[in-house]
Write a protein that holds these residues in place. Structure first.
Motif, PDB file in Angstrom:
ATOM      1  N   PRO A 141      27.957  48.110  26.408  1.00 64.20           N
ATOM      2  CA  PRO A 141      29.469  48.397  25.857  1.00 64.20           C
ATOM      3  C   PRO A 141      30.199  48.209  27.126  1.00 64.20           C
ATOM      4  N   MET A 142      30.011  48.575  28.287  1.00 63.97           N
ATOM      5  CA  MET A 142      30.982  48.315  29.354  1.00 63.97           C
ATOM      6  C   MET A 142      30.897  46.806  29.798  1.00 63.97           C
ATOM      7  N   ALA A 143      29.804  46.049  29.856  1.00 63.76           N
ATOM      8  CA  ALA A 143      29.755  44.711  29.955  1.00 63.76           C
ATOM      9  C   ALA A 143      30.648  43.936  29.181  1.00 63.76           C
ATOM     10  N   VAL A 144      30.497  44.216  27.839  1.00 60.78           N
ATOM     11  CA  VAL A 144      31.462  43.388  26.991  1.00 60.78           C
ATOM     12  C   VAL A 144      32.821  43.458  27.162  1.00 60.78           C
ATOM     13  N   ILE A 145      33.310  45.022  27.362  1.00 59.62           N
ATOM     14  CA  ILE A 145      34.789  45.248  27.287  1.00 59.62           C
ATOM     15  C   ILE A 145      35.153  44.819  28.695  1.00 59.62           C
ATOM     16  N   THR A 146      34.558  45.054  29.684  1.00 57.77           N
ATOM     17  CA  THR A 146      34.843  44.623  31.332  1.00 57.77           C
ATOM     18  C   THR A 146      35.350  43.204  31.188  1.00 57.77           C
ATOM     19  N   ALA A 147      34.731  42.373  30.701  1.00 56.96           N
ATOM     20  CA  ALA A 147      34.882  40.768  30.719  1.00 56.96           C
ATOM     21  C   ALA A 147      36.201  40.523  30.084  1.00 56.96           C
ATOM     22  N   ASN A 148      36.394  41.111  29.057  1.00 55.95           N
ATOM     23  CA  ASN A 148      37.944  40.828  28.484  1.00 55.95           C
ATOM     24  C   ASN A 148      38.904  41.473  29.349  1.00 55.95           C
ATOM     25  N   PHE A 149      38.841  42.679  29.883  1.00 57.37           N
ATOM     26  CA  PHE A 149      39.962  42.934  30.430  1.00 57.37           C
ATOM     27  C   PHE A 149      40.182  42.301  31.809  1.00 57.37           C
ATOM     28  N   ASN A 150      39.197  41.705  32.391  1.00 58.02           N
ATOM     29  CA  ASN A 150      39.254  41.028  33.813  1.00 58.02           C
ATOM     30  C   ASN A 150      40.154  39.557  33.491  1.00 58.02           C
ATOM     31  N   TYR A 151      40.041  39.115  32.186  1.00 63.04           N
ATOM     32  CA  TYR A 151      40.930  38.083  31.876  1.00 63.04           C
ATOM     33  C   TYR A 151      42.264  38.443  31.368  1.00 63.04           C
ATOM     34  N   LEU A 152      42.259  39.774  31.004  1.00 59.51           N
ATOM     35  CA  LEU A 152      43.635  40.227  30.582  1.00 59.51           C
ATOM     36  C   LEU A 152      44.263  40.605  31.967  1.00 59.51           C
ATOM     37  N   SER A 153      43.940  40.746  32.761  1.00 57.04           N
ATOM     38  CA  SER A 153      44.636  41.315  34.129  1.00 57.04           C
ATOM     39  C   SER A 153      45.732  40.504  34.619  1.00 57.04           C
ATOM     40  N   PRO A 154      45.292  39.336  34.850  1.00 58.35           N
ATOM     41  CA  PRO A 154      46.439  38.378  35.247  1.00 58.35           C
ATOM     42  C   PRO A 154      47.856  38.297  34.380  1.00 58.35           C
ATOM     43  N   ARG A 155      47.533  38.359  33.023  1.00 54.22           N
ATOM     44  CA  ARG A 155      48.664  38.247  32.182  1.00 54.22           C
ATOM     45  C   ARG A 155      49.526  39.417  32.542  1.00 54.22           C
ATOM     46  N   ALA A 156      48.760  40.744  32.398  1.00 50.01           N
ATOM     47  CA  ALA A 156      49.351  41.887  32.828  1.00 50.01           C
ATOM     48  C   ALA A 156      50.254  42.211  34.047  1.00 50.01           C
ATOM     49  N   VAL A 157      49.559  41.384  34.938  1.00 49.60           N
ATOM     50  CA  VAL A 157      50.414  41.168  36.333  1.00 49.60           C
ATOM     51  C   VAL A 157      51.838  40.344  35.994  1.00 49.60           C
ATOM     52  N   THR A 158      51.366  39.330  35.471  1.00 50.10           N
ATOM     53  CA  THR A 158      52.696  38.514  35.243  1.00 50.10           C
ATOM     54  C   THR A 158      53.640  39.117  34.383  1.00 50.10           C
ATOM     55  N   ARG A 159      53.478  40.172  33.536  1.00 52.76           N
ATOM     56  CA  ARG A 159      54.359  40.762  32.757  1.00 52.76           C
ATOM     57  C   ARG A 159      54.911  41.977  33.360  1.00 52.76           C
ATOM     58  N   TYR A 160      54.107  42.747  34.194  1.00 52.98           N
ATOM     59  CA  TYR A 160      54.484  43.997  34.512  1.00 52.98           C
ATOM     60  C   TYR A 160      54.537  44.322  35.954  1.00 52.98           C
ATOM     61  N   GLY A 161      53.682  43.293  36.836  1.00 54.01           N
ATOM     62  CA  GLY A 161      53.845  43.094  38.174  1.00 54.01           C
ATOM     63  C   GLY A 161      52.520  43.845  38.666  1.00 54.01           C
ATOM     64  N   PRO A 162      52.161  43.755  39.960  1.00 52.82           N
ATOM     65  CA  PRO A 162      50.868  44.069  40.552  1.00 52.82           C
ATOM     66  C   PRO A 162      50.797  45.501  40.547  1.00 52.82           C
ATOM     67  N   ARG A 163      51.879  46.117  40.959  1.00 51.45           N
ATOM     68  CA  ARG A 163      51.700  47.484  41.034  1.00 51.45           C
ATOM     69  C   ARG A 163      51.284  48.302  39.882  1.00 51.45           C
ATOM     70  N   ALA A 164      51.857  48.123  38.831  1.00 47.30           N
ATOM     71  CA  ALA A 164      51.596  48.774  37.423  1.00 47.30           C
ATOM     72  C   ALA A 164      50.153  48.481  37.167  1.00 47.30           C
ATOM     73  N   VAL A 165      49.621  47.389  37.250  1.00 42.54           N
ATOM     74  CA  VAL A 165      48.411  47.240  36.823  1.00 42.54           C
ATOM     75  C   VAL A 165      47.423  47.626  37.674  1.00 42.54           C
ATOM     76  N   VAL A 166      47.585  47.464  39.028  1.00 43.92           N
ATOM     77  CA  VAL A 166      46.528  48.164  39.764  1.00 43.92           C
ATOM     78  C   VAL A 166      46.434  49.675  39.860  1.00 43.92           C
ATOM     79  N   VAL A 167      47.784  50.470  39.646  1.00 40.40           N
ATOM     80  CA  VAL A 167      47.917  51.824  39.462  1.00 40.40           C
ATOM     81  C   VAL A 167      46.872  52.311  38.137  1.00 40.40           C
ATOM     82  N   ALA A 168      47.506  51.303  37.251  1.00 38.05           N
ATOM     83  CA  ALA A 168      46.733  51.802  35.928  1.00 38.05           C
ATOM     84  C   ALA A 168      45.196  51.690  35.982  1.00 38.05           C
TER      85      ALA A 168
END
Length: 465
Positions: free
Chosen positions: A324-351
Motif C-alpha cells: 500500500p505504501m509503494a502504490v500511494i508513494t509513487a503518486n504523491f512523488n509526482y504530485l509534489s512538483p505541482r503542489a510546489v508550483t501552486r503553494y510554494g516549497p515551504r508549504a509542501v515541505v512542512v506538510a
C-alpha cells in the motif's frame, strides 16, 4: 590530484560524437530514462536487501551487528564518496561518470550474489555503495543538462524521485518474493540485467560538457574517516557498550570532522564549499533530507525485521506489507512538483514532514499482536511524507545554486540523505539489540522527533512563496 583544463577545453563535450546521434528530444528522453532506471536500481538495493537480511544471516551466519554492516557498508560508502563524485561529474562529464558508475555497480552486484561469506558480501557492498555514490549526483546533473527549462526539469526530477520512492517501497516486496521463492542472492542478481539496460539507454543520451574541477583528497579522506568511525562507534557501542575501541572511534570521528571543516575552509577549490550553507535554500534541504532518510531507511530496516522476527512472517509476506505504501508513494512523488508550483516549497515541505511524523507515531504504537492491515495502513503516511517533501527539497536545492555547481549540490543533498539512512540503521539496530518491541518504538519516536523538528525549522526559515 587535480583536473584542470583551459577555457576552450572546459566548454567542450565528452567527445566528437556531440554533433551526431539522436536529436535533442531523444537525447533528453534517453538521459532521463537512464537516470531514473539507475536511481531505481541503486535504491531498490537498499530496501530489498533489508528484507533479505534474516535469510542472509541463516545462510552465511553472523550476528545482528554483522547484518547491520551488510546494510550500512553500502549506505556508508554511498554517503562518504558522493561529494567527490560530484566533482568527478563536473570534471569528466556527467554521462561518462554515470556510465562508469553504473558499470561498476552492475559488476559488484554480480559479486554480491555469488559471495561465499558474510565478509565477502560486506566487501562487495562497499564497492556497490562506492559506485552508487557516483551515480546519484551524476544522474541529477544529467537531468539538469537535458532539461534547461525549469518546469521541464521539475517534471524530470519528479520522475527521478518517483523511481527512487517506488524502489524504496517496492524493494521489500521484490526482495521478499525473490528470497522466499529462490534465494537472497537473486536480490543482487536482479541488478545485472537492469544495469545492462541502463547502459544501453545511456548510449542515446547526448555527451555532457566538462568543467574545470579539482579532487579534494584531504577533504575526502577526512569525510570517509568521520563517517566510518562514527558508524562503527554507534553499531559496536550499541552491542558491546563503551569499550576502549568504541571510545577511540568516537574520538576519531570528532577529530576527523574538525579536520574536515578546517581543510574545506582553507582550500581554494574545496570539495564542499562551506559558503553554500549561508543560503537557506541549501541548508534546509540538507538537514531535512537527513531527517527524511533517517526516518524512511530506519523505518524500513526496523519494520522488515519486526515482521519476520516478531510476527513470524515469511520474507514475501513481510514484503507485501509495504505494497500500500509503494502504490500511494509513487503518486504523491509526482504530485509534489505541482503542489510546489501552486503553494510554494515551504508549504509542501512542512506538510510532508508533518505527515511523515504522524506515520512514525502511529507505527510506534504497533505491537506483535496488532492486525496486519492496521500496520500496513500506518505505514502509508510515512511514505507520503517523504514523497511530498523530497521532490520539493531537491528542486529547491538545485534552484539555489549555479548550473556549474549542479553536481556538487546534488552530491551534498544526497550525502546528507544517505548519512541519515546509515546512522539511523546503526542507531536503531543498537536499540533493537535489547528488548525488540520497546527498541522499535524508541526508534520510530526518534524518527518522529527528527521530522517534526525539521518541519518547524522549514516553516521558520523558508519564505511563504
Amino acid at each position: 590530484m587535480s583536473v584542470t583544463r583551459s577555457g576552450a577545453d572546459t566548454a567542450r563535450t565528452e567527445g566528437a560524437g556531440a554533433r551526431s546521434g539522436p536529436g535533442p528530444a531523444g537525447s533528453a528522453t534517453a538521459a532521463l530514462a537512464a537516470s531514473v532506471l539507475g536511481f531505481f536500481v541503486i535504491t531498490l538495493d537498499v530496501s530489498g536487501v533489508n528484507v533479505a537480511l534474516p535469510a542472509v544471516g541463516d545462510d552465511l551466519g553472523g550476528s545482528l551487528s554483522g547484518l547491520q554492516w551488510v546494510a550500512d557498508s553500502y549506505t556508508l560508502m554511498f554517503a562518504a564518496l558522493m561529494l567527490s563524485a560530484g566533482a568527478l561529474s563536473d570534471a569528466i562529464g556527467a554521462r561518462r561518470a554515470y556510465g562508469w558508475g553504473l558499470a561498476v555497480f552492475t559488476l559488484a552486484s554480480l559479486v554480491c550474489g555469488a559471495a561465499p561469506t558474510l565478509g565477502a558480501l560486506t566487501a562487495a557492498r562497499v564497492v556497490q555503495g562506492s559506485a552508487a555514490a557516483v551515480m546519484v549526483p551524476t544522474s541529477l546533473a544529467l537531468i539538469r543538462q537535458a532539461f534547461p527549462d525549469p518546469e521541464a526539469r521539475a517534471r524530470g526530477i519528479a520522475l527521478w524521485t518517483v523511481g527512487g520512492a517506488v524502489a524504496i517501497a517496492a524493494g521489500p516486496v521484490l526482495g521478499g518474493l525473490l528470497t522466499t521463492q529462490g534465494s537472497w542472492r537473486a536480490v543482487f542478481f536482479l541488478n545485472v540485467p537492469a544495469g545492462a539496460a541502463g547502459l544501453l539507454t545511456l548510449l542515446r543520451a547526448a555527451p555532457s560538457p566538462r568543467h574545470s574541477a579539482r579532487f579534494d583528497v584531504p577533504g575526502q579522506l577526512t569525510a570517509v574517516l568521520t563517517l566510518v568511525a562514527l558508524t562503527f562507534a554507534v553499531i559496536e557501542g550499541g552491542h558491546h557498550g563503551l569499550t576502549p575501541m568504541v571510545l577511540a572511534a568516537v574520538g576519531t570521528a570528532v577529530a576527523a570532522a574538525a579536520a574536515f571543516v578546517a581543510v574545506e575552509a582553507r582550500r581554494r577549490a574545496p570539495m564542499l564549499p562551506l559558503g553554500m550553507f549561508r543560503q537557506r535554500g541549501v541548508t534546509v534541504p540538507v538537514v531535512a533530507g537527513f531527517a527524511c532518510n533517517a526516518a524512511f531507511y530506519g523505518g524500513v530496516f526496523v519494520l522488515s525485521l519486526f515482521f519476520q522476527e516478531q510476527r513470524g512472517q515469511s520474507a514475501f509476506s513481510a514484503g507485501l506489507m509495504f505494497v500500500p505504501m509503494a502504490v500511494i508513494t509513487a503518486n504523491f512523488n509526482y504530485l509534489s512538483p505541482r503542489a510546489v508550483t501552486r503553494y510554494g516549497p515551504r508549504a509542501v515541505v512542512v506538510a510532508g514532514l508533518l505527515v511523515g511524523t504522524a506515520g512514525c507515531c502511529a507505527l510506534a504504537a504497533a505491537g506483535a499482536g496488532t492486525p496486519w492491515w492496521l500496520i500496513a495502513l500506518a505505514m502509508v503516511p510515512l511514505g507520503i511524507g517523504g514523497a511530498l517533501a523530497m521532490p520539493a527539497l531537491t528542486s529547491l536545492m538545485l534552484e539555489s545554486v549555479a548550473a556549474e555547481r549542479a553536481g556538487t549540490a546534488a552530491a551534498l543533498l544526497n550525502t546528507s540523505r544517505q548519512t541519515g539512512g546509515a546512522l539511523s540503521i546503526a542507531v536503531f539496530g543498537a536499540l533493537l539489540s535489547g528488548d525488540f518491541v520497546p527498541g522499535m518504538r524508541e526508534s520510530l519516536l526518534i524518527a518522529a522527533a527528527l521530522l517534526v523538528a525539521n518541519a518547524l525549522g522549514a516553516a521558520a526559515l523558508l519564505p511563504r512563496r
